[in-house]
Design a protein around this motif. Structure first.
Motif, PDB file in Angstrom:
ATOM      1  N   ASP A 176       0.838  -1.197   0.000  1.00  0.00           N
ATOM      2  CA  ASP A 176       0.000   0.000   0.000  1.00  0.00           C
ATOM      3  C   ASP A 176       0.871   1.244   0.000  1.00  0.00           C
ATOM      4  O   ASP A 176       2.066   1.194   0.320  1.00  0.00           O
ATOM      5  N   GLY A 177       0.261   2.366  -0.351  1.00  0.00           N
ATOM      6  CA  GLY A 177       1.029   3.596  -0.521  1.00  0.00           C
ATOM      7  C   GLY A 177       1.613   4.156   0.753  1.00  0.00           C
ATOM      8  O   GLY A 177       2.708   4.744   0.753  1.00  0.00           O
ATOM      9  N   ARG A 178       0.924   3.972   1.875  1.00  0.00           N
ATOM     10  CA  ARG A 178       1.432   4.495   3.132  1.00  0.00           C
ATOM     11  C   ARG A 178       2.679   3.716   3.572  1.00  0.00           C
ATOM     12  O   ARG A 178       3.650   4.299   4.063  1.00  0.00           O
ATOM     13  N   ALA A 179       2.638   2.400   3.389  1.00  0.00           N
ATOM     14  CA  ALA A 179       3.811   1.574   3.687  1.00  0.00           C
ATOM     15  C   ALA A 179       4.968   1.934   2.758  1.00  0.00           C
ATOM     16  O   ALA A 179       6.137   1.889   3.152  1.00  0.00           O
ATOM     17  N   LEU A 180       4.642   2.309   1.516  1.00  0.00           N
ATOM     18  CA  LEU A 180       5.677   2.700   0.564  1.00  0.00           C
ATOM     19  C   LEU A 180       6.421   3.937   1.058  1.00  0.00           C
ATOM     20  O   LEU A 180       7.661   3.991   1.014  1.00  0.00           O
ATOM     21  N   VAL A 181       5.694   4.936   1.531  1.00  0.00           N
ATOM     22  CA  VAL A 181       6.331   6.146   2.055  1.00  0.00           C
ATOM     23  C   VAL A 181       7.248   5.802   3.225  1.00  0.00           C
ATOM     24  O   VAL A 181       8.390   6.269   3.305  1.00  0.00           O
ATOM     25  N   ASP A 182       6.767   4.958   4.120  1.00  0.00           N
ATOM     26  CA  ASP A 182       7.565   4.564   5.290  1.00  0.00           C
ATOM     27  C   ASP A 182       8.832   3.812   4.889  1.00  0.00           C
ATOM     28  O   ASP A 182       9.929   4.104   5.379  1.00  0.00           O
ATOM     29  N   THR A 184      12.982   4.460   5.168  1.00  0.00           N
ATOM     30  CA  THR A 184      13.818   3.517   5.925  1.00  0.00           C
ATOM     31  C   THR A 184      14.924   2.906   5.067  1.00  0.00           C
ATOM     32  O   THR A 184      16.082   2.814   5.484  1.00  0.00           O
ATOM     33  N   LEU A 185      14.560   2.490   3.849  1.00  0.00           N
ATOM     34  CA  LEU A 185      15.485   1.727   3.005  1.00  0.00           C
ATOM     35  C   LEU A 185      16.320   2.588   2.060  1.00  0.00           C
ATOM     36  O   LEU A 185      17.358   2.136   1.577  1.00  0.00           O
ATOM     37  N   HIS A 186      15.864   3.785   1.757  1.00  0.00           N
ATOM     38  CA  HIS A 186      16.567   4.683   0.822  1.00  0.00           C
ATOM     39  C   HIS A 186      16.967   3.967  -0.473  1.00  0.00           C
ATOM     40  O   HIS A 186      18.160   3.892  -0.818  1.00  0.00           O
ATOM     41  N   PRO A 187      15.998   3.422  -1.208  1.00  0.00           N
ATOM     42  CA  PRO A 187      16.335   2.736  -2.465  1.00  0.00           C
ATOM     43  C   PRO A 187      16.792   3.727  -3.526  1.00  0.00           C
ATOM     44  O   PRO A 187      16.550   4.935  -3.403  1.00  0.00           O
ATOM     45  N   ASP A 188      17.451   3.214  -4.547  1.00  0.00           N
ATOM     46  CA  ASP A 188      17.796   4.058  -5.694  1.00  0.00           C
ATOM     47  C   ASP A 188      16.552   4.326  -6.539  1.00  0.00           C
ATOM     48  O   ASP A 188      16.350   5.440  -7.034  1.00  0.00           O
ATOM     49  N   VAL A 189      15.742   3.282  -6.699  1.00  0.00           N
ATOM     50  CA  VAL A 189      14.550   3.358  -7.558  1.00  0.00           C
ATOM     51  C   VAL A 189      13.374   2.668  -6.880  1.00  0.00           C
ATOM     52  O   VAL A 189      13.537   1.619  -6.251  1.00  0.00           O
ATOM     53  N   ILE A 190      12.206   3.266  -7.036  1.00  0.00           N
ATOM     54  CA  ILE A 190      10.960   2.630  -6.622  1.00  0.00           C
ATOM     55  C   ILE A 190      10.172   2.268  -7.873  1.00  0.00           C
ATOM     56  O   ILE A 190      10.026   3.088  -8.782  1.00  0.00           O
ATOM     57  N   VAL A 191       9.693   1.036  -7.927  1.00  0.00           N
ATOM     58  CA  VAL A 191       8.769   0.615  -8.989  1.00  0.00           C
ATOM     59  C   VAL A 191       7.412   0.449  -8.321  1.00  0.00           C
ATOM     60  O   VAL A 191       7.247  -0.409  -7.454  1.00  0.00           O
ATOM     61  N   ALA A 192       6.455   1.285  -8.687  1.00  0.00           N
ATOM     62  CA  ALA A 192       5.183   1.327  -7.971  1.00  0.00           C
ATOM     63  C   ALA A 192       3.982   1.318  -8.901  1.00  0.00           C
ATOM     64  O   ALA A 192       4.027   1.878  -9.996  1.00  0.00           O
ATOM     65  N   ASP A 193       2.915   0.695  -8.426  1.00  0.00           N
ATOM     66  CA  ASP A 193       1.620   0.798  -9.085  1.00  0.00           C
ATOM     67  C   ASP A 193       1.003   2.148  -8.706  1.00  0.00           C
ATOM     68  O   ASP A 193       1.408   2.772  -7.725  1.00  0.00           O
ATOM     69  N   ILE A 194       0.023   2.584  -9.476  1.00  0.00           N
ATOM     70  CA  ILE A 194      -0.707   3.800  -9.120  1.00  0.00           C
ATOM     71  C   ILE A 194      -1.848   3.470  -8.165  1.00  0.00           C
ATOM     72  O   ILE A 194      -2.013   4.098  -7.120  1.00  0.00           O
ATOM     73  N   SER A 195      -2.651   2.465  -8.504  1.00  0.00           N
ATOM     74  CA  SER A 195      -3.815   2.116  -7.700  1.00  0.00           C
ATOM     75  C   SER A 195      -3.404   1.212  -6.543  1.00  0.00           C
ATOM     76  O   SER A 195      -3.174   0.024  -6.727  1.00  0.00           O
ATOM     77  N   MET A 196      -3.289   1.824  -5.355  1.00  0.00           N
ATOM     78  CA  MET A 196      -2.957   1.067  -4.151  1.00  0.00           C
ATOM     79  C   MET A 196      -3.818   1.565  -2.997  1.00  0.00           C
ATOM     80  O   MET A 196      -4.208   2.737  -2.982  1.00  0.00           O
ATOM     81  N   PRO A 197      -4.129   0.695  -2.039  1.00  0.00           N
ATOM     82  CA  PRO A 197      -4.953   1.120  -0.907  1.00  0.00           C
ATOM     83  C   PRO A 197      -4.235   2.091   0.020  1.00  0.00           C
ATOM     84  O   PRO A 197      -3.018   2.199   0.003  1.00  0.00           O
ATOM     85  N   GLN A 198      -5.049   2.805   0.811  1.00  0.00           N
ATOM     86  CA  GLN A 198      -4.622   3.766   1.838  1.00  0.00           C
ATOM     87  C   GLN A 198      -4.028   5.049   1.266  1.00  0.00           C
ATOM     88  O   GLN A 198      -4.360   6.140   1.700  1.00  0.00           O
ATOM     89  N   LEU A 199      -3.138   4.914   0.289  1.00  0.00           N
ATOM     90  CA  LEU A 199      -2.555   6.080  -0.366  1.00  0.00           C
ATOM     91  C   LEU A 199      -2.134   5.639  -1.759  1.00  0.00           C
ATOM     92  O   LEU A 199      -1.341   4.704  -1.900  1.00  0.00           O
ATOM     93  N   ASN A 200      -2.665   6.276  -2.794  1.00  0.00           N
ATOM     94  CA  ASN A 200      -2.318   5.834  -4.149  1.00  0.00           C
ATOM     95  C   ASN A 200      -0.874   6.210  -4.484  1.00  0.00           C
ATOM     96  O   ASN A 200      -0.254   7.038  -3.817  1.00  0.00           O
ATOM     97  N   GLY A 201      -0.351   5.576  -5.515  1.00  0.00           N
ATOM     98  CA  GLY A 201       1.060   5.725  -5.843  1.00  0.00           C
ATOM     99  C   GLY A 201       1.491   7.142  -6.154  1.00  0.00           C
ATOM    100  O   GLY A 201       2.603   7.558  -5.803  1.00  0.00           O
ATOM    101  N   ILE A 202       0.625   7.917  -6.799  1.00  0.00           N
ATOM    102  CA  ILE A 202       0.985   9.290  -7.164  1.00  0.00           C
ATOM    103  C   ILE A 202       1.106  10.166  -5.917  1.00  0.00           C
ATOM    104  O   ILE A 202       2.059  10.944  -5.788  1.00  0.00           O
ATOM    105  N   GLU A 203       0.161  10.024  -4.992  1.00  0.00           N
ATOM    106  CA  GLU A 203       0.255  10.796  -3.748  1.00  0.00           C
ATOM    107  C   GLU A 203       1.460  10.345  -2.925  1.00  0.00           C
ATOM    108  O   GLU A 203       2.137  11.170  -2.295  1.00  0.00           O
TER     109      GLU A 203
END
Length: 213
Positions: free
Chosen positions: A35-41, A45-64
């Protein structure tokens, strides 16, 4: 040569597993979220170089989620992998700070290309929607889209959670604000958008890609 570190975000586990298999030879997958909120967290925490994300995700969509991530770490590159063919989604994604927009039914090699382009500071758009995206930029925003953009990030968060069926108390708990603040934002938003009912608010969220059915 060090492999780029990639964080995956999709609410379908089968997609996550497929991406891990696809990327494992050339990239280091450092984590995955649903979900998008877990993605922000996890991005913090992990400081990746790149995130590969869907747009439609629960709690917080990928664009937000991308908007929030880019505010705290401009160096993280974000590539969207999505089913959405509408160029408006791509325009919103790039406005939020994305480096790539890849369609899920594209060839697997496209995603790897998009990630490599992102790492070089370039952008990548699936050829299937590139023409539509250019036309979208040329046409500019409609009056309705201008109105939508005036909604604050907090209001968009609340809009998504309301559209997902959460109560005011549940939203307050998720966002660590008071139920009264949730209600204030809800009615302010309805006033701004000239929306009269909660059902219309849900329809609006679907229409503008805040949530998908």
């Amino acid at each position: 040569m060090k492999k780029p570190r990639v964080l995956l975000a999709d609410d379908h586990q089968i997609v996550i597993e497929g991406l891990k298999s696809l990327l494992k030879d050339n990239f280091e997958v450092v984590g995955s979220v649903g979900d998008g909120r877990a993605l922000v967290d996890q991005a913090a925490t992990l400081h990746p170089d790149v995130i590969v994300a869907d747009i439609s995700m629960p709690q917080l969509n990928g664009i937000e989620a991308a908007r929030q991530i880019k505010k705290t770490d401009k160096n993280i590159k974000i590539v969207f992998l999505t089913m959405h063919l509408d160029a408006t989604y791509a325009a919103n994604a790039f406005e939020a700070g994305a480096s790539g927009f890849v369609l899920k039914h594209s060839a697997p090699s496209e995603l790897a290309t998009a990630i490599h382009e992102a790492m070089k500071g370039q952008t990548y758009v699936s050829p299937l929607i590139a023409g539509d995206l250019i036309r979208t930029y040329r046409q500019g925003d409609s009056p309705e889209m201008d109105l939508f953009k005036k909604i604050s990030p907090r209001q968009r968060e609340i809009l998504q959670l309301l559209a997902e069926g959460k109560s005011g108390k549940e939203i307050a708990s998720v966002l660590n604000i008071s139920p009264r603040t949730v209600e204030f934002h809800k009615y302010k938003m309805m006033e701004q958008l000239n929306i009269k009912t909660s059902a219309e608010l849900v329809q609006y969220a679907v229409k503008h890609g805040i949530i998908s059915i």
